[in-house]
Motif scaffolding. Structure first.
Motif, mmCIF file in Angstrom:
data_model
loop_
_atom_site.group_PDB
_atom_site.id
_atom_site.type_symbol
_atom_site.label_atom_id
_atom_site.label_comp_id
_atom_site.label_asym_id
_atom_site.label_seq_id
_atom_site.Cartn_x
_atom_site.Cartn_y
_atom_site.Cartn_z
ATOM 1 N N GLY A 20 1.150 6.550 13.155
ATOM 2 C CA GLY A 20 2.145 5.555 12.773
ATOM 3 C C GLY A 20 1.585 4.145 12.746
ATOM 4 N N VAL A 21 0.660 3.868 13.644
ATOM 5 C CA VAL A 21 0.020 2.557 13.664
ATOM 6 C C VAL A 21 -0.919 2.413 12.467
ATOM 7 N N PHE A 22 -1.689 3.459 12.188
ATOM 8 C CA PHE A 22 -2.653 3.424 11.089
ATOM 9 C C PHE A 22 -1.965 3.179 9.752
ATOM 10 N N TYR A 23 -0.812 3.799 9.554
ATOM 11 C CA TYR A 23 -0.112 3.706 8.274
ATOM 12 C C TYR A 23 0.996 2.647 8.275
ATOM 13 N N LEU A 28 -0.861 -0.364 -1.231
ATOM 14 C CA LEU A 28 -0.397 -0.190 -2.606
ATOM 15 C C LEU A 28 -1.602 -0.125 -3.547
ATOM 16 N N ILE A 29 -2.393 0.915 -3.335
ATOM 17 C CA ILE A 29 -3.632 1.104 -4.080
ATOM 18 C C ILE A 29 -3.670 2.528 -4.638
ATOM 19 N N GLY A 78 6.904 10.335 3.327
ATOM 20 C CA GLY A 78 5.707 9.553 3.588
ATOM 21 C C GLY A 78 5.731 8.926 4.963
ATOM 22 N N MET A 79 4.772 8.028 5.183
ATOM 23 C CA MET A 79 4.608 7.386 6.491
ATOM 24 C C MET A 79 4.831 5.877 6.438
ATOM 25 N N ASP A 97 6.262 11.768 10.662
ATOM 26 C CA ASP A 97 4.865 12.043 10.989
ATOM 27 C C ASP A 97 4.703 13.552 11.132
ATOM 28 N N LEU A 98 4.093 14.182 10.145
ATOM 29 C CA LEU A 98 3.946 15.636 10.151
ATOM 30 C C LEU A 98 2.965 16.120 11.206
#
Length: 224
Positions: A20-23, A28-29, A78-79, A97-98
């Motif tokens: 969760g922190v990473f994402y 937007l790429i 999504g995340m 978060d899967l």
């Protein structure tokens, strides 16, 4: 629940911190080059019927669906909420978060014509469980799971068993995920990304991102 788990797979990660922190910041790429994305859109155009009910799993700000095709709806998972909100194809959005919870509580049983997963399978800690949930959510005897990937990804968040493989063995691994999950038949590989030539071209920087998609058709078994 999946039929089984691949016990020999190294599921460790270089970065085992909270996803969760990473994402948390939107990216937007494009996660692959135009050649890959053109091949993916063409595959969707061939495989997905007009009026289909779709679930875009591990989605972002674009789903790469062909602009000329119309679907009944596209549900997106999504995340990052900003990425999902920026995706014009999505008609409904889910955050989850899967790797913490591999079930899909938002997905009705036997509801979708197709589940799509683009450039995300390498990050799943327990893909067998996630794919078993995809099988449950797909219409029996006709629904399909389309998992596409290339050799470009966030290495720190991919499982080691993915990093250590090449494109061809990654395709075999995704097929094994589907078999272990249960509920799929006629599992096949599309795209030239598994060829030696495509992989050499990618390494040299001359061939672009190799394209590969593994497609499994939902069988007729009853899944609760």
């Amino acid at each position: 629940m999946p039929k089984g788990l691949i016990t020999s797979l190294d599921r460790s990660k270089l970065d085992a911190s909270n996803d969760g922190v990473f994402y948390s910041s939107p990216r937007l790429i494009k996660h692959a080059d135009d050649k890959f994305l053109t091949a993916l859109s063409a595959l969707y155009g061939r495989r997905l019927a007009s009026g289909a009910r779709l679930l875009d799993l591990m989605s972002a700000h674009i789903s790469h669906l062909p602009a000329w095709q119309k679907y009944e709806f596209v549900h997106g998972h999504g995340m990052n909420v900003d990425e999902l909100d920026a995706n014009p194809a999505l008609t409904l959005r889910f955050m989850q978060d899967l790797n913490k919870n591999p079930t899909l509580p938002f997905a009705n049983t036997s509801y979708y014509d197709a589940v799509l997963c683009c450039a995300g399978v390498q990050y799943l800690q327990e893909p067998e469980r996630v794919f078993a949930e995809c099988a449950r959510a797909l219409k029996p005897n006709e629904g399909m799971l389309i998992v596409s990937f290339t050799d470009k990804f966030f290495f720190e968040k991919a499982i080691q068993g993915w990093i250590n493989r090449g494109m061809a063995t990654r395709a075999r691994l995704v097929k094994d995920y589907m078999r272990a999950a249960g509920g799929f038949r006629d599992i096949e590989v599309e795209g030239d990304g598994v060829s030696i030539l495509a992989q050499l071209g990618s390494i040299s920087g001359l061939g672009g991102d190799p394209f590969c998609a593994v497609i499994g058709i939902r069988d007729g078994s009853v899944i609760e």
